[in-house]
Motif scaffolding. Structure first.
Motif, PDB file in Angstrom:
ATOM      1  N   ARG A  37       0.862  -1.186  -0.045  1.00  0.00           N
ATOM      2  CA  ARG A  37      -0.015   0.090  -0.154  1.00  0.00           C
ATOM      3  C   ARG A  37       0.836   1.368   0.032  1.00  0.00           C
ATOM      4  O   ARG A  37       0.723   2.183  -0.820  1.00  0.00           O
ATOM      5  N   SER A  63       0.063   3.764  -3.324  1.00  0.00           N
ATOM      6  CA  SER A  63      -1.100   4.482  -2.796  1.00  0.00           C
ATOM      7  C   SER A  63      -1.127   5.609  -3.693  1.00  0.00           C
ATOM      8  O   SER A  63       0.097   6.206  -3.706  1.00  0.00           O
ATOM      9  N   GLY A  64      -2.110   6.211  -4.047  1.00  0.00           N
ATOM     10  CA  GLY A  64      -2.258   7.746  -5.037  1.00  0.00           C
ATOM     11  C   GLY A  64      -1.627   7.423  -6.256  1.00  0.00           C
ATOM     12  O   GLY A  64      -1.773   8.410  -6.982  1.00  0.00           O
ATOM     13  N   ASP A 113      -5.298   2.267  -6.850  1.00  0.00           N
ATOM     14  CA  ASP A 113      -6.293   2.215  -5.420  1.00  0.00           C
ATOM     15  C   ASP A 113      -7.443   1.388  -5.354  1.00  0.00           C
ATOM     16  O   ASP A 113      -7.459   0.555  -4.246  1.00  0.00           O
ATOM     17  N   ASP A 148      -7.653  -1.891  -2.541  1.00  0.00           N
ATOM     18  CA  ASP A 148      -8.683  -2.178  -1.685  1.00  0.00           C
ATOM     19  C   ASP A 148      -9.122  -3.437  -1.478  1.00  0.00           C
ATOM     20  O   ASP A 148      -9.484  -3.897  -0.518  1.00  0.00           O
TER      21      ASP A 148
END
Length: 412
Positions: free
Chosen positions: A240, A244-245, A251, A255
């Motif tokens: 992550r 992330s981003g 993303d 999840d």
């Protein structure tokens, strides 16, 4: 001979197939409680490994279970418009024969090809090996074998018991790989979607089954990260943090970490050993010479190694010292070539600059645009690079196989 193989993924069942063809009694012990049928990531079989699968009589099933990925859509980080690549042209340039298949599907195919002639013991592992051939297990009673073969992957238990800690042989080549199961999108059948950025790339492809797909993450790291290879929570945390981003779609894949049925994370590490045998113990596949997960053709190398090891044992009439030495002579050039290939592939797959990402994308576009014949001709000029796996030449053992009988059950 009575031969014990540790590991029932790829190299183990492939080796068991050939050993039983040459008349040996084979037992395969596997830590997992059952054959793995879910999870895993896609692996590639190139020319020579496909020939071995063909000799085993399983190539039609392998082809039937292929992922069927034919096109690549690349979203370059910071750019709006994606680029579409014809993957059949890419693979056509680097190999004359190729199939992409989920690792666990290939494992299951090899298991089915051997289960009637091989003793499989699931839910157990080796705890100690004695010089007289006695083998001790976590759960089962001790048994005696003539040879023990470690086919139990990068973090091999057999290698640890016989050769010492993994740290003495592993070489980190600067990157990490993560894979998790995600829901598939029907409209993306046959498509690999990739997000390419500086020092990281994430992709998603179908697993060849309705509703089942894999998200794959590759990222660079100057230093080895602090985690244990069985600490899944820590591994997910690191994944992550690295992605992330990057993009809303990425993303969304991340999840799925909270409820994915299958997850894999490991460093891209090479094993560099001077020998793969000691006494009556030998290593095959990733346990002995992993060139680097996802970047070095390790699955093809494992299939070839299993074929060669069994063949050399047959040629040597059971003289394991002579057979192990011949096996290492045959495989060493292939292993060294795969190591070099993997180091270069890691740099290409995970570029460390914006210029690098542009160059990777332009190169793919060029090959995709060229006629297959032209791109293949260019690639053949570099047999030790792009065409490495097709350039591998191994011995043929057809007479031995055809003259042998499957006596594994009667020899027990």
């Amino acid at each position: 001979m009575r031969i014990l193989i540790s590991g029932a993924s790829i190299a183990g069942p492939a080796l068991a197939y050939w050993l039983t063809r040459y008349g040996h009694s084979v037992t395969v012990v596997e830590r997992a409680p059952t054959p793995r049928k879910t999870g895993g990531h896609a692996v590639d079989l190139f020319g020579p490994a496909m020939e071995v699968a063909e000799k085993m009589g399983v190539l039609p099933r392998v082809a039937e279970m292929s992922t069927g990925t034919t096109r690549l859509t690349v979203h370059r980080e910071g750019r709006r418009r994606p680029v579409t690549i014809d993957l059949t042209k890419i693979f056509g340039a680097v190999t004359d024969r190729h199939v992409e298949i989920m690792r666990d599907d290939l494992s299951e195919i090899f298991h089915h090809a051997t289960r009637d002639h091989v003793e499989y013991v699931f839910g157990d592992s080796i705890t100690a090996l004695a010089d007289d051939g006695q083998v001790f297990f976590d759960n089962g009673a001790a048994r005696r074998f003539d040879l023990v073969i470690g086919a139990d992957g990068l973090h091999s238990n057999v290698r640890r018991l016989v050769f010492g800690p993994e740290s003495g042989f592993s070489a980190f080549i600067g990157a990490y790989l993560g894979v998790l199961s995600v829901p598939d999108s029907p409209h993306r059948a046959g498509e690999l979607v990739e997000h390419l950025g500086v020092g990281r790339t994430a992709g998603m492809y179908g697993a060849g089954r309705p509703g089942d797909a894999r998200a794959v993450f590759l990222f660079r790291s100057r230093h080895q990260l602090d985690y244990h290879h069985r600490d899944v929570s820590r591994q997910k945390q690191l994944l992550r943090a690295a992605f992330s981003g990057m993009h809303p779609e990425v993303d969304g894949w991340l999840d799925e970490l909270d409820h994915t049925p299958a997850f894999y994370f490991d460093s891209i590490t090479q094993l560099r050993m001077d020998t793969w045998s000691r006494g009556r113990v030998a290593l095959v596949g990733d346990a002995g010479y992993c060139p680097g997960p996802a970047v070095g053709g390790s699955t093809s190398l494992a299939v070839l190694g299993a074929y060669v090891l069994a063949g050399e044992l047959a040629v040597a009439n059971g003289d394991h010292e002579r057979a192990f030495a011949a096996y290492e002579r045959e495989m060493t050039p292939l292993v060294l070539g795969s190591r070099a290939f993997a180091r270069n592939a890691a740099k290409r797959l995970i570029p460390n600059s914006r210029l690098g990402t542009w160059a990777v994308l332009r190169g793919l576009q060029l090959v995709s645009a060229l006629p297959t014949g032209a791109s293949r001709a260019l690639a053949k000029l570099n047999g030790k690079g792009l065409r490495l796996h097709d350039s591998m030449v191994i011995k043929d053992y057809p007479a031995l196989a055809s003259n042998s009988t499957n006596t594994s059950k009667t020899n027990r």
